[in-house]
Design a protein around this motif. Structure first.
Motif, short mmCIF file in Angstrom:
data_model
loop_
_atom_site.label_atom_id
_atom_site.label_comp_id
_atom_site.label_asym_id
_atom_site.label_seq_id
_atom_site.Cartn_x
_atom_site.Cartn_y
_atom_site.Cartn_z
N LYS A 1 4.17 -0.69 0.05
CA LYS A 1 5.24 -0.60 -0.97
C LYS A 1 4.96 -1.51 -2.17
O LYS A 1 5.00 -1.06 -3.31
N SER A 2 4.65 -2.79 -1.88
CA SER A 2 4.39 -3.72 -2.99
C SER A 2 3.13 -3.32 -3.74
O SER A 2 3.07 -3.42 -4.97
N ASN B 1 6.60 -2.90 7.28
CA ASN B 1 5.80 -4.00 6.74
C ASN B 1 4.35 -3.53 6.66
O ASN B 1 3.83 -2.94 7.62
N GLY B 2 3.73 -3.78 5.52
CA GLY B 2 2.31 -3.46 5.37
C GLY B 2 2.03 -2.01 5.02
O GLY B 2 0.88 -1.61 4.91
N LEU C 1 -3.30 3.62 1.94
CA LEU C 1 -1.88 3.27 1.83
C LEU C 1 -1.12 4.44 1.23
O LEU C 1 -0.02 4.79 1.68
N GLN D 1 7.92 -9.68 -5.61
CA GLN D 1 8.65 -10.00 -4.39
C GLN D 1 8.97 -11.49 -4.31
O GLN D 1 10.04 -11.87 -3.90
N ARG E 1 -8.43 1.34 4.49
CA ARG E 1 -7.21 1.91 5.05
C ARG E 1 -6.44 2.57 3.91
O ARG E 1 -6.25 1.96 2.85
N ARG F 1 -8.96 -2.72 1.83
CA ARG F 1 -10.06 -2.97 2.77
C ARG F 1 -9.52 -3.85 3.89
O ARG F 1 -9.09 -4.97 3.66
N1 LIG Z 1 -5.64 -8.60 -1.44
C1 LIG Z 1 -5.55 -8.05 -0.23
N2 LIG Z 1 -6.58 -8.12 0.65
C2 LIG Z 1 -6.49 -7.55 1.87
N3 LIG Z 1 -5.42 -6.87 2.31
C3 LIG Z 1 -4.38 -6.78 1.46
C4 LIG Z 1 -4.38 -7.35 0.16
N4 LIG Z 1 -3.18 -7.09 -0.43
C5 LIG Z 1 -2.47 -6.38 0.46
N5 LIG Z 1 -3.18 -6.20 1.59
C6 LIG Z 1 -2.74 -5.45 2.79
O1 LIG Z 1 -2.31 -4.18 2.34
C7 LIG Z 1 -1.24 -3.74 3.14
C8 LIG Z 1 -0.08 -3.35 2.24
O2 LIG Z 1 0.49 -4.53 1.68
P1 LIG Z 1 1.86 -4.46 0.87
O3 LIG Z 1 2.18 -5.86 0.45
O4 LIG Z 1 1.73 -3.43 -0.17
O5 LIG Z 1 2.87 -3.97 2.01
P2 LIG Z 1 4.44 -3.78 1.95
O6 LIG Z 1 4.73 -2.38 2.37
O7 LIG Z 1 4.98 -4.20 0.64
O8 LIG Z 1 4.89 -4.77 3.12
P3 LIG Z 1 6.21 -5.72 3.33
O9 LIG Z 1 7.31 -4.81 3.80
O10 LIG Z 1 5.75 -6.64 4.43
O11 LIG Z 1 6.50 -6.43 2.05
C9 LIG Z 1 -0.92 -4.87 4.11
O12 LIG Z 1 -1.50 -4.58 5.36
C10 LIG Z 1 -1.56 -6.08 3.47
O13 LIG Z 1 -1.95 -7.03 4.45
#
Ligand SMILES: Nc1ncnc2c1ncn2[C@@H]1O[C@H](COP(=O)(O)OP(=O)(O)OP(=O)(O)O)[C@@H](O)[C@H]1O
Length: 271
Positions: A47-48, A43-44, A23, A89, A21, A15
């Motif tokens: 992945k995580s 980023n974002g 993913l 991470q 959104r 959200r």
């Molecule tokens: N608890 C949460 N509440 C709101 N948004 C969240 C939450 N957890 C993750 N997000 C959002 O979800 C999206 C994906 O996050 P994630 O950590 O999975 O990205 P990532 O691909 O691992 O990024 P990075 O390369 O920066 O580590 C991001 O835009 C993050 O801000």
């Protein structure tokens, strides 16, 4: 080859500014023993979130994850702890545990009610610390370690858990160049080890998140590209680590340069 993990029409959403959104949208994915998958994306991109979901630490928004052909949602904590190990991470150490204690904690899934660690647990924990070149730090308070030392201890704990599936979120984080290479070589070796004493035990499979395309290329057999809007592309390294797909996925032009029998990935400099 044994299928260790599978996703069916997997949906992951977040959200964001009061709207959903995507993913990951409709991910159908199979991870087999002996494979090393790298998850790539900006980023974002998610992945995580994906790796946390595969580890059973975050609920999915649709579809299903199966681990050893069983729905993840119906696995007990002990089943999960014996099936997969997860490296996050980053983590903050709130308490002054010794290094050896943090690695021994990874042996708990095998204790079956017994309270104390056995000699075999200590042996496995020290073996893992040695593999990561941090056995000399066994008695140190984890809060006194450098970032790279702490990361290697965390990877040692993951290995001491002795699971067929390793889920690693940026394992090379904070490591110096030499240790980046040696950790990747170690993962590559572990993935290929066959267990002559326990022939039923499958080879390990690895899923790791990495931003370093060259390091990824040196160890991964497959890659999953997350495009950031739910779209994804999965396949062998040759199929998906191409300049057009990587450039689209990362939102930046990537050049692939052939150097002898190696491929070097370079971000194009902005004009
Ligand atoms: N608890 C949460 N509440 C709101 N948004 C969240 C939450 N957890 C993750 N997000 C959002 O979800 C999206 C994906 O996050 P994630 O950590 O999975 O990205 P990532 O691909 O691992 O990024 P990075 O390369 O920066 O580590 C991001 O835009 C993050 O801000």
């Amino acid at each position: 080859m044994t299928t260790l993990l599978q996703t069916f029409d997997l949906q992951l959403r977040i959200r964001d500014h009061h709207r959903d959104r995507k993913l990951v949208d409709g991910l159908n994915w199979k991870i087999q023993s002996g494979e090393c998958w790298c998850v790539i994306g900006r980023n974002g991109a998610g992945k995580s979130t994906l790796v946390r979901s595969l580890a059973g630490l975050r609920a999915v928004d649709g579809g299903e994850i199966r681990i050893n052909d069983k729905p993840l949602s119906s696995c007990s904590l002990q089943e999960l702890a014996r099936a997969r190990a997860y490296l996050s991470q980053s983590s903050i150490d709130a308490f002054g545990y010794r290094v050896i204690e943090t690695v021994l904690a990874a042996r708990h899934p095998y204790h079956d009610g017994q309270y104390w660690e056995s000699t075999a647990d200590y042996e496995k924990a020290y073996q893992a610390l040695e593999m990561l070149d941090v056995a000399a730090l066994a008695d140190r308070d984890v809060r006194t370690l450098s970032g790279g030392e702490r990361q290697r201890v965390a990877i040692a704990a993951v290995l001491a858990q002795e699971t067929p599936l390793l889920l690693l979120d940026e394992p090379a984080n904070a490591l110096d160049v030499g240790h980046q290479v040696s950790v990747m070589q170690l993962l590559d070796k572990l993935r290929q080890v066959t267990h002559s004493d326990t022939p039923d035990m499958p080879n390990k499979a690895i899923v790791m998140v990495s931003h370093d395309l060259n390091l990824t290329r040196s160890v991964a057999t497959h890659a999953l590209l997350l495009m950031g809007d739910g779209a994804w592309q999965a396949g062998s390294i040759a199929e998906v680590m191409t300049a057009p797909l990587l450039s689209h996925c990362l939102g930046h032009q990537i050049e692939v340069i052939q150097h002898g029998d190696r491929q070097i990935f370079m971000p194009r400099e902005k004009a």
